[in-house]
Design an enzyme around this catalytic site. Structure first.
Site, PDB file in Angstrom:
ATOM      1  CE  LYS A 185     -30.282 -77.802  68.384  1.00  0.00           C
ATOM      2  NZ  LYS A 185     -31.611 -78.823  67.751  1.00  0.00           N
ATOM      3  CD  GLU A 261     -19.758 -82.847  79.928  1.00  0.00           C
ATOM      4  OE1 GLU A 261     -18.988 -83.775  79.661  1.00  0.00           O
ATOM      5  OE2 GLU A 261     -19.176 -82.027  80.596  1.00  0.00           O
ATOM      6  CB  CYS A 295     -21.143 -89.789  76.474  1.00  0.00           C
ATOM      7  SG  CYS A 295     -22.201 -89.428  78.119  1.00  0.00           S
ATOM      8  CD  GLU A 392     -20.772 -92.133  71.534  1.00  0.00           C
ATOM      9  OE1 GLU A 392     -20.423 -91.320  70.264  1.00  0.00           O
ATOM     10  OE2 GLU A 392     -20.012 -91.553  72.620  1.00  0.00           O
TER      11      GLU A 392
HETATM   12  P1  NAP Z   1     -25.421 -84.330  67.747  1.00  0.00           P
HETATM   13  O1  NAP Z   1     -26.114 -85.571  66.632  1.00  0.00           O
HETATM   14  O2  NAP Z   1     -23.924 -84.064  67.679  1.00  0.00           O
HETATM   15  O3  NAP Z   1     -26.478 -83.866  68.471  1.00  0.00           O
HETATM   16  C1  NAP Z   1     -26.687 -83.135  69.692  1.00  0.00           C
HETATM   17  C2  NAP Z   1     -27.374 -81.443  69.477  1.00  0.00           C
HETATM   18  O4  NAP Z   1     -26.540 -80.629  68.632  1.00  0.00           O
HETATM   19  C3  NAP Z   1     -28.530 -81.871  68.683  1.00  0.00           C
HETATM   20  O5  NAP Z   1     -28.960 -81.072  69.768  1.00  0.00           O
HETATM   21  C4  NAP Z   1     -28.235 -81.677  67.213  1.00  0.00           C
HETATM   22  O6  NAP Z   1     -29.852 -80.628  66.760  1.00  0.00           O
HETATM   23  C5  NAP Z   1     -27.718 -80.360  67.150  1.00  0.00           C
HETATM   24  N1  NAP Z   1     -26.649 -80.316  66.235  1.00  0.00           N
HETATM   25  C6  NAP Z   1     -26.403 -81.383  65.340  1.00  0.00           C
HETATM   26  N2  NAP Z   1     -26.648 -80.238  64.430  1.00  0.00           N
HETATM   27  C7  NAP Z   1     -26.075 -78.988  64.845  1.00  0.00           C
HETATM   28  C8  NAP Z   1     -24.817 -77.821  64.314  1.00  0.00           C
HETATM   29  N3  NAP Z   1     -24.197 -78.006  62.904  1.00  0.00           N
HETATM   30  N4  NAP Z   1     -25.318 -77.069  64.836  1.00  0.00           N
HETATM   31  C9  NAP Z   1     -25.178 -76.988  66.870  1.00  0.00           C
HETATM   32  N5  NAP Z   1     -26.122 -77.802  66.453  1.00  0.00           N
HETATM   33  C10 NAP Z   1     -25.518 -79.294  66.221  1.00  0.00           C
HETATM   34  O7  NAP Z   1     -25.705 -86.062  68.765  1.00  0.00           O
HETATM   35  P2  NAP Z   1     -26.352 -86.751  69.279  1.00  0.00           P
HETATM   36  O8  NAP Z   1     -26.492 -87.967  67.932  1.00  0.00           O
HETATM   37  O9  NAP Z   1     -27.575 -86.229  69.650  1.00  0.00           O
HETATM   38  O10 NAP Z   1     -25.892 -87.181  70.744  1.00  0.00           O
HETATM   39  C11 NAP Z   1     -25.016 -88.200  70.988  1.00  0.00           C
HETATM   40  C12 NAP Z   1     -24.002 -87.556  71.209  1.00  0.00           C
HETATM   41  O11 NAP Z   1     -23.842 -86.881  72.446  1.00  0.00           O
HETATM   42  C13 NAP Z   1     -22.650 -88.811  71.321  1.00  0.00           C
HETATM   43  O12 NAP Z   1     -21.422 -88.563  70.813  1.00  0.00           O
HETATM   44  C14 NAP Z   1     -22.932 -89.140  72.594  1.00  0.00           C
HETATM   45  O13 NAP Z   1     -21.473 -89.518  72.984  1.00  0.00           O
HETATM   46  C15 NAP Z   1     -22.554 -87.315  73.076  1.00  0.00           C
HETATM   47  N6  NAP Z   1     -22.901 -87.273  74.629  1.00  0.00           N
HETATM   48  C16 NAP Z   1     -21.486 -87.043  75.231  1.00  0.00           C
HETATM   49  C17 NAP Z   1     -22.566 -86.117  76.623  1.00  0.00           C
HETATM   50  C18 NAP Z   1     -21.607 -86.135  77.639  1.00  0.00           C
HETATM   51  O14 NAP Z   1     -22.083 -85.666  79.114  1.00  0.00           O
HETATM   52  N7  NAP Z   1     -19.843 -85.750  77.322  1.00  0.00           N
HETATM   53  C19 NAP Z   1     -24.097 -87.200  77.524  1.00  0.00           C
HETATM   54  C20 NAP Z   1     -24.756 -87.127  76.558  1.00  0.00           C
HETATM   55  C21 NAP Z   1     -24.394 -87.858  74.671  1.00  0.00           C
HETATM   56  P3  NAP Z   1     -30.769 -82.135  66.008  1.00  0.00           P
HETATM   57  O15 NAP Z   1     -31.502 -82.527  67.044  1.00  0.00           O
HETATM   58  O16 NAP Z   1     -31.514 -80.994  65.548  1.00  0.00           O
HETATM   59  O17 NAP Z   1     -29.232 -82.492  64.991  1.00  0.00           O
END
Ligand code: NAP
Length: 491
Positions: A185, A261, A295, A392
């Site tokens: 997904k 992650e 991140c 962040e």
């Molecule tokens: P996010 O809102 O947590 O979304 C990540 C993924 O999870 C998307 O596919 C999202 O779908 C899905 N999602 C949202 N709500 C969910 C739920 N209740 N259950 C299951 N899946 C769900 O994060 P983001 O805004 O896309 O990404 C930014 C974050 O990712 C930042 O905090 C960043 O630091 C972190 N990140 C971490 C790493 C690492 O390696 N540690 C790397 C890159 C990014 P939708 O798109 O439909 O909302």
């Protein structure tokens, strides 16, 4: 700002449907999901908006495919991955264009992301052949003890928008190398890159159902449908910490394996003996890659007080020189933020810091007109207690704070519940080693602003996650260990 009138025509062969069991199909509900260019706010495509029914079908297809795929040889899986790697590089230009259009990052960065994404596929095509077991000495002569490693089973991969290609290959390549099948997904904001990568995987010739893709606006419901099913054995997630915590709770009933992650809040610690040319160059890449939406982006610049003025002056000049605009415009270095809430968070962090006494050195405002642009910004006089020091930011904001002693610098760096990446700059080898050992982070850049690479273990401590991606650890995450005690052997 560079002109925003650019041609955003998509590459012709981009799939827009769900991939289930080797077939492209519309959503069960026939609904679609709009994909927009964050630099123009214009819709560029509609993709299938998968529902729970589609998610269940995808899981079923992955379960069926797993029964055959787990029996394929590591060498065969390695060849499929190698073909996928070559296909990704052969389609570098359309992939990079898609990334820029749906994510906003400058095209040169998008090309770099394609190479980075491909590097995981190459690395794990090679690691696929190195899933070794071991023999263990027994206490009696009639027994032989062995440990072997086998694929964990069907895997759900849930990925973010900030690296629409690399966050997918970093998960899928090791999963497929191990012999797992996958339901993916991707982020709803960047589904096109995911669908294009899936098409290239299919064309590499593996069995149908090894990779299934559900693009959806119903992330939580799709995750529920997968995680309530006992046949799903592993969830690999990259995204925000709150959603990661939600997935930990959801994994409890079926005791699914998790790799998470999550978010970061990286300190960038500059000691007074640092080489400032090298430090400023590293700051630019660690802070402004993907407009700060990484991140591992440095969030807090912690600078030893006797070089504070010099660092601030140089950081301000370098930041003010960055060229902002549509990522497809040649020469652009900073694109838009991903969406309205993403832009608002950066503006809120700036406003909060200013209200608490920080000063703007450059930037500080959103750009007028369409697109989610914020000026690359430098704030000085930043103090603990300001939001930028605790959360962040995920945007182009350089927040500079001072410290006096090495002890204070390290303590300030560690004063965060997050533990993904930290950076330290010094000319002293002794200090570099001391500080690296004391930083409570999974990744430390020493005189280095871009530590990520496929062959090194990437992952966070504390609220930043569980597990590692890349390196041999990245493959371990998709393997279960099996201990075999073999008796009745007459020595
Ligand atoms: P996010 O809102 O947590 O979304 C990540 C993924 O999870 C998307 O596919 C999202 O779908 C899905 N999602 C949202 N709500 C969910 C739920 N209740 N259950 C299951 N899946 C769900 O994060 P983001 O805004 O896309 O990404 C930014 C974050 O990712 C930042 O905090 C960043 O630091 C972190 N990140 C971490 C790493 C690492 O390696 N540690 C790397 C890159 C990014 P939708 O798109 O439909 O909302």
């Amino acid at each position: 700002m560079a002109a925003r009138q650019v041609d955003t025509t998509l590459p012709k062969d981009v799939p827009t449907q769900l991939l289930i069991g080797g077939k492209w199909r519309p959503a069960h509900s026939s609904q679609t999901l709009a994909v927009s260019d964050p630099a123009t706010e214009q819709v560029v495509a509609e993709v299938a908006d998968g529902s729970v029914e589609d998610a269940r079908l995808a899981l079923e297809a992955a379960v069926v495919a797993f029964s055959g795929f787990k029996k394929t040889s590591a060498y065969q899986r390695s060849r499929w991955l190698r073909s996928w790697f070559e296909a990704i590089l052969a389609h570098r230009d359309p992939l990079a264009r898609l990334i820029t259009i749906e994510n906003g990052k400058p095209l040169t960065e998008a090309l770099g992301e394609v190479d980075y994404a491909a590097s995981f596929v190459e690395w794990f095509s090679e690691e696929a052949k190195r899933v070794y077991g071991r023999t263990i000495p027994a206490t009696t002569t009639d027994r032989r003890l062995l440990a072997i490693r086998q694929p964990v089973g069907v895997v759900a991969a849930i990925t973010p928008w900030n690296f629409p290609a690399a966050m997918i290959t970093r998960k899928l390549a090791p999963a497929l190398a191990a012999g797992c099948t996958v339901v993916l997904k991707p982020a709803s904001l960047t589904p096109l890159t995911a669908l294009y990568l899936a098409k290239l995987w299919q064309e590499a010739g593996p069995p149908d159902g090894t990779l299934n893709v559900i693009t959806t606006s119903q992330a939580s419901a799709v995750a529920d449908a997968w995680m309530s099913d006992q046949r799903l054995r592993k969830v690999t997630f990259t995204g925000s910490t709150p959603i990661g915590q939600e997935l930990i709770r959801k994994s409890a009933d079926q005791v699914q394996r998790l790799s998470l992650e999550l978010g970061g809040q990286a300190p960038f610690v500059v000691f007074d003996d640092a080489d400032l040319d090298l430090t400023i160059a590293a700051m630019l890449v660690s802070k402004f890659r993907n407009g700060g939406q990484s991140c591992v982006a440095s969030n807090r610049m912690l600078v030893q007080r006797n070089i504070l003025a010099a660092f601030t002056e140089r950081a301000t000049a370098a930041t003010a020189a960055l060229r902002i605009g549509h990522g497809l415009t040649p020469g652009v270095e900073i694109g838009p933020l991903i969406d309205r809430p993403g832009r608002q968070k950066v503006l809120d962090h700036i406003a909060d810091a200013l209200a608490k006494g920080a000063q703007v050195q450059t930037g500080g405002r959103a750009l007028d007109g369409s697109g989610f642009f914020v000026q690359p910004t430098v704030l000085s006089g930043v103090q603990p207690g300001m939001r930028v020091m605790e959360e962040e930011t995920f945007g182009p904001l350089v927040a500079i704070s001072a410290f006096d002693t090495e002890e204070q610098g390290v303590a300030l760096a560690n004063s965060s519940p997050f533990g993904l990446a930290a950076y330290a700059f010094t000319a002293s080898a002794g200090r570099a080693w001391r500080v690296a050992e004391r930083l409570e982070y999974g990744i430390v850049g020493l005189n280095e602003g871009l530590p990520s690479t496929a062959q090194a273990p990437f992952g966070g401590w504390k609220l930043s996650g569980i597990g590692r991606e890349g390196a041999s650890e990245g493959l371990d995450a998709f393997l279960e260990e099996k201990y075999i005690a073999w008796g009745g052997i007459d020595a």
